[in-house]
Scaffold this motif. Structure first.
Motif, mmCIF file in Angstrom:
data_model
loop_
_atom_site.group_PDB
_atom_site.id
_atom_site.type_symbol
_atom_site.label_atom_id
_atom_site.label_comp_id
_atom_site.label_asym_id
_atom_site.label_seq_id
_atom_site.Cartn_x
_atom_site.Cartn_y
_atom_site.Cartn_z
ATOM 1 N N ASN A 173 0.779 -1.315 0.023
ATOM 2 C CA ASN A 173 -0.072 -0.041 -0.007
ATOM 3 C C ASN A 173 0.985 1.066 -0.019
ATOM 4 N N GLY A 174 0.482 2.377 -0.743
ATOM 5 C CA GLY A 174 1.036 3.476 -0.798
ATOM 6 C C GLY A 174 0.037 4.522 -1.040
ATOM 7 N N LEU A 175 0.491 5.713 -0.719
ATOM 8 C CA LEU A 175 -0.363 6.914 -0.958
ATOM 9 C C LEU A 175 0.480 8.168 -1.572
ATOM 10 N N VAL A 223 -1.911 6.510 7.386
ATOM 11 C CA VAL A 223 -0.852 5.667 7.473
ATOM 12 C C VAL A 223 -0.933 4.373 8.529
ATOM 13 N N HIS A 276 -3.915 1.876 7.147
ATOM 14 C CA HIS A 276 -3.559 1.231 6.206
ATOM 15 C C HIS A 276 -2.060 0.535 6.126
ATOM 16 N N LEU A 280 0.554 1.798 5.869
ATOM 17 C CA LEU A 280 1.301 2.389 4.528
ATOM 18 C C LEU A 280 2.965 2.326 4.986
ATOM 19 N N LYS A 281 3.611 1.791 4.032
ATOM 20 C CA LYS A 281 5.164 1.993 4.092
ATOM 21 C C LYS A 281 5.761 3.032 3.015
ATOM 22 N N ILE A 331 4.643 6.897 1.346
ATOM 23 C CA ILE A 331 4.007 7.832 1.012
ATOM 24 C C ILE A 331 4.794 8.987 0.255
ATOM 25 N N TYR A 351 9.366 6.412 3.357
ATOM 26 C CA TYR A 351 9.358 5.153 3.081
ATOM 27 C C TYR A 351 9.829 4.522 4.474
#
Length: 94
Positions: A3-5, A25, A28, A30-31, A33, A69
């Motif tokens: 997952n990214g944003l 973050v 989800h 997230l690793k 963004i 990241y």
């Protein structure tokens, strides 16, 4: 799945924006963004990185694009300018 944003956040230091970003973050996992137009001095980048719980951060030449990241993702900068950041992104699953 990784997952990214990407978000044109327009002022990351505003409390509602930062709270929303932290929530996303965590929600989800997230690793990776990328945020555009953080409207914050580059000296604050590591403070924001710590609040978001990321291992690393890079910015483009004008500090208008920030990329955060965390492990196991690794990023290598290929090029930057006032308008872009080019990166090689690696992950064990890729």
């Amino acid at each position: 799945m990784i997952n990214g944003l990407f978000w044109n956040i327009r002022e990351v230091s505003r409390p509602p924006n930062l709270r929303r970003l932290i929530k996303l973050v965590l929600l989800h996992s997230l690793k990776l963004i990328a945020i555009c137009e953080p409207k914050l001095d580059l000296a604050q980048i590591h403070s924001i990185r710590l609040r978001l719980h990321f291992d690393s951060v890079v910015a483009n030449d004008s500090a208008d694009i920030w990329v955060f990241y965390s492990s196991p993702i690794t990023c290598t900068i290929i090029g930057t300018s006032d308008q872009h950041v080019s990166m090689s992104i690696q992950h064990p699953w890729l």
